[in-house]
Write a protein that holds these residues in place. Structure first.
Motif, PDB file in Angstrom:
ATOM      1  N   ASN A 264       0.801  -1.119   0.150  1.00 29.82           N
ATOM      2  CA  ASN A 264      -0.027   0.048   0.028  1.00 29.82           C
ATOM      3  C   ASN A 264       0.948   1.393  -0.129  1.00 29.82           C
ATOM      4  O   ASN A 264       2.103   1.335   0.459  1.00 29.82           O
ATOM      5  N   ILE A 265       0.456   2.472  -0.520  1.00 26.38           N
ATOM      6  CA  ILE A 265       1.111   3.647  -0.735  1.00 26.38           C
ATOM      7  C   ILE A 265      -0.184   4.620  -0.275  1.00 26.38           C
ATOM      8  O   ILE A 265      -1.198   4.536  -0.394  1.00 26.38           O
ATOM      9  N   GLU A 266       0.388   5.647   0.540  1.00 29.55           N
ATOM     10  CA  GLU A 266      -0.636   6.890   1.033  1.00 29.55           C
ATOM     11  C   GLU A 266       0.138   7.841   1.014  1.00 29.55           C
ATOM     12  O   GLU A 266       1.486   8.299   0.991  1.00 29.55           O
ATOM     13  N   TYR A 267      -0.640   9.142   1.299  1.00 28.78           N
ATOM     14  CA  TYR A 267      -0.255  10.611   1.218  1.00 28.78           C
ATOM     15  C   TYR A 267      -0.963  11.034   2.505  1.00 28.78           C
ATOM     16  O   TYR A 267      -2.251  10.729   2.630  1.00 28.78           O
ATOM     17  N   GLN A 268      -0.388  11.953   3.210  1.00 31.19           N
ATOM     18  CA  GLN A 268      -0.964  12.863   4.565  1.00 31.19           C
ATOM     19  C   GLN A 268      -0.703  13.928   4.326  1.00 31.19           C
ATOM     20  O   GLN A 268       0.480  14.436   3.937  1.00 31.19           O
ATOM     21  N   GLN A 269      -1.577  14.916   4.892  1.00 32.55           N
ATOM     22  CA  GLN A 269      -1.372  16.374   4.818  1.00 32.55           C
ATOM     23  C   GLN A 269      -2.149  17.027   6.003  1.00 32.55           C
ATOM     24  O   GLN A 269      -3.295  16.740   6.319  1.00 32.55           O
ATOM     25  N   THR A 270      -1.304  17.856   6.649  1.00 33.81           N
ATOM     26  CA  THR A 270      -2.025  18.709   7.585  1.00 33.81           C
ATOM     27  C   THR A 270      -1.636  20.248   7.276  1.00 33.81           C
ATOM     28  O   THR A 270      -1.002  20.413   6.331  1.00 33.81           O
ATOM     29  N   SER A 271      -1.875  21.144   8.274  1.00 33.78           N
ATOM     30  CA  SER A 271      -1.601  22.618   7.849  1.00 33.78           C
ATOM     31  C   SER A 271      -0.028  22.907   7.948  1.00 33.78           C
ATOM     32  O   SER A 271       0.194  24.115   7.250  1.00 33.78           O
ATOM     33  N   ASN A 272       0.879  22.023   8.688  1.00 33.10           N
ATOM     34  CA  ASN A 272       2.215  22.309   8.771  1.00 33.10           C
ATOM     35  C   ASN A 272       3.072  21.046   8.326  1.00 33.10           C
ATOM     36  O   ASN A 272       4.168  21.171   8.633  1.00 33.10           O
ATOM     37  N   ALA A 273       2.542  20.240   7.900  1.00 35.38           N
ATOM     38  CA  ALA A 273       3.345  18.961   7.577  1.00 35.38           C
ATOM     39  C   ALA A 273       2.628  18.055   6.416  1.00 35.38           C
ATOM     40  O   ALA A 273       1.587  18.117   6.279  1.00 35.38           O
ATOM     41  N   TYR A 274       3.594  17.203   5.668  1.00 42.04           N
ATOM     42  CA  TYR A 274       2.804  16.361   4.672  1.00 42.04           C
ATOM     43  C   TYR A 274       3.727  15.099   4.624  1.00 42.04           C
ATOM     44  O   TYR A 274       4.909  15.264   5.138  1.00 42.04           O
ATOM     45  N   ALA A 275       3.285  14.075   4.179  1.00 39.44           N
ATOM     46  CA  ALA A 275       4.178  12.966   4.321  1.00 39.44           C
ATOM     47  C   ALA A 275       3.619  11.858   3.069  1.00 39.44           C
ATOM     48  O   ALA A 275       2.446  12.006   2.679  1.00 39.44           O
ATOM     49  N   VAL A 276       4.532  11.045   2.558  1.00 40.45           N
ATOM     50  CA  VAL A 276       4.336  10.019   1.572  1.00 40.45           C
ATOM     51  C   VAL A 276       4.648   8.903   2.486  1.00 40.45           C
ATOM     52  O   VAL A 276       6.023   8.724   2.856  1.00 40.45           O
ATOM     53  N   GLY A 277       4.379   7.542   2.277  1.00 38.75           N
ATOM     54  CA  GLY A 277       4.453   6.430   2.847  1.00 38.75           C
ATOM     55  C   GLY A 277       4.197   5.215   2.183  1.00 38.75           C
ATOM     56  O   GLY A 277       3.248   5.422   1.314  1.00 38.75           O
ATOM     57  N   ALA A 278       4.732   4.373   2.380  1.00 38.27           N
ATOM     58  CA  ALA A 278       4.511   2.710   1.773  1.00 38.27           C
ATOM     59  C   ALA A 278       4.701   1.713   2.525  1.00 38.27           C
ATOM     60  O   ALA A 278       5.424   1.866   3.357  1.00 38.27           O
ATOM     61  N   SER A 279       4.214   0.584   2.399  1.00 40.64           N
ATOM     62  CA  SER A 279       4.308  -0.576   3.389  1.00 40.64           C
ATOM     63  C   SER A 279       4.185  -1.819   2.524  1.00 40.64           C
ATOM     64  O   SER A 279       3.422  -1.833   1.314  1.00 40.64           O
ATOM     65  N   LEU A 280       4.767  -2.826   2.507  1.00 39.30           N
ATOM     66  CA  LEU A 280       4.836  -4.057   2.206  1.00 39.30           C
ATOM     67  C   LEU A 280       4.606  -5.104   3.396  1.00 39.30           C
ATOM     68  O   LEU A 280       5.579  -5.111   4.324  1.00 39.30           O
ATOM     69  N   MET A 281       3.637  -5.720   3.395  1.00 39.29           N
ATOM     70  CA  MET A 281       3.332  -6.860   4.341  1.00 39.29           C
ATOM     71  C   MET A 281       2.700  -8.093   4.115  1.00 39.29           C
ATOM     72  O   MET A 281       2.468  -8.286   2.970  1.00 39.29           O
ATOM     73  N   PHE A 282       3.525  -9.028   5.039  1.00 38.47           N
ATOM     74  CA  PHE A 282       3.248 -10.507   4.738  1.00 38.47           C
ATOM     75  C   PHE A 282       2.331 -11.047   5.794  1.00 38.47           C
ATOM     76  O   PHE A 282       2.777 -10.819   6.947  1.00 38.47           O
ATOM     77  N   ARG A 283       1.358 -11.437   5.491  1.00 36.51           N
ATOM     78  CA  ARG A 283       0.276 -12.152   6.459  1.00 36.51           C
ATOM     79  C   ARG A 283       0.596 -13.623   6.802  1.00 36.51           C
ATOM     80  O   ARG A 283       0.713 -14.350   5.914  1.00 36.51           O
ATOM     81  N   ARG A 284       0.495 -13.955   8.137  1.00 36.46           N
ATOM     82  CA  ARG A 284       0.422 -15.240   8.406  1.00 36.46           C
ATOM     83  C   ARG A 284      -0.712 -15.448   9.507  1.00 36.46           C
ATOM     84  O   ARG A 284      -0.915 -14.681  10.247  1.00 36.46           O
TER      85      ARG A 284
END
Length: 284
Positions: A264-284
């Protein structure tokens, strides 16, 4: 049928109340002093007793609001003078993080996760407006959180999460023309809380998002030394990072690479910050 529906609503309400209590506990714990981490879907995809693990990465840029601090001057290691120092806002502090993450579902519709990894910080803007640069190198970063599903029907899930992280950034600040390097240390404690929805578009693809709150506390220490005639003079500055609760929104997408692996990939935004993140997960 009506009784089953009432029981289902009661369970969902109970999970919301429990999640609210967990949110208050996390808020109290992190209040003393933890940059934006990937949040992922605001609902768990694990069944009770299941776990998953993988990698989280993120880049964030944020403005750090500081309270009036202090400066001290030492001459040959003896305190010579001190006074107030006002830094204002440290603009565009950039943070890169990478975590190994493990999550486990201890109860129905609940998920707990922990993160361990590294972080590096850079000055997006100059500290003293003298063309200086700062790169902390790789430092230890830790994080943890809770995720819960409040409501689920067909392709729609509604849930929430709380998470926190702590990092330290320590390194040299240098510029051409300076006699020697200066040293900067930033300690950051950050917390995020989100409520939102996840919608399954197909068997493999889903989208998610919602509003979230973000708060950050921390400490900034700045030290440099000069030779003044025959004296060794050291200057020390200290400021506290005290940010009010900032509100924003985030959205993302998840793709199931195979039955037990998702990205998954995502974007976050507030009034004084922003971020781009990604995750790779394996389920058991």
């Amino acid at each position: 049928m009506k009784r089953k529906a009432t029981i289902g609503k009661s369970k969902a309400l109970g999970r919301v109340c429990s999640f609210g209590v967990a949110l208050m506990i996390v808020s109290v714990v992190v209040s003393p002093a933890f940059a934006l981490d990937p949040m992922g879907p605001p609902a768990t995809d694990l069944r009770k007793g299941e776990y998953k693990g993988g990698i989280d990465i993120s880049f964030s840029s944020q403005d750090l609001d500081t309270s009036p601090g202090t400066w001290k001057r030492y001459v040959d290691a003896v305190l010579d003078d001190s006074g107030p120092a006002n830094l204002g806002t440290l603009d565009n502090f950039e943070v890169y993080r990478a975590y190994a993450t493990v999550a486990y579902s201890p109860a129905y519709s609940w998920e707990a996760f922990v993160r361990l990894g590294g972080a590096t910080g850079e000055l997006g803007d100059e500290f003293w407006s003298q063309g200086e640069e700062f790169d902390s190198g790789l430092e230890l970063a830790v994080g943890a959180g809770l995720r819960a599903t409040f409501f689920e029907e067909l392709a729609l899930k509604i849930g929430g999460l709380v998470q926190a992280n702590y990092s330290e950034f320590d390194g040299k600040v240098d510029a051409s023309g300076w006699a020697g390097p200066h040293f900067l240390e930033v300690k950051m404690l950050e917390a995020q809380a989100a409520i939102g929805a996840t919608y399954l578009c197909s068997d493999r693809f889903s989208v998610y998002g919602g509003p979230f709150a973000h708060v950050i506390y921390g400490d900034i220490d700045y030290v440099y030394s000069v030779n003044d005639n025959f004296d060794f003079v050291t200057w020390q500055f200290n400021w506290d990072v005290e940010d009010d609760i900032n509100y924003g929104a985030y959205f993302g997408a998840r793709y199931k690479l195979k039955q037990d692996c998702s990205f998954n990939i995502e974007y976050q935004q507030t009034s004084n910050a922003y971020a781009v993140g990604a995750s790779l997960m394996f389920r058991r």
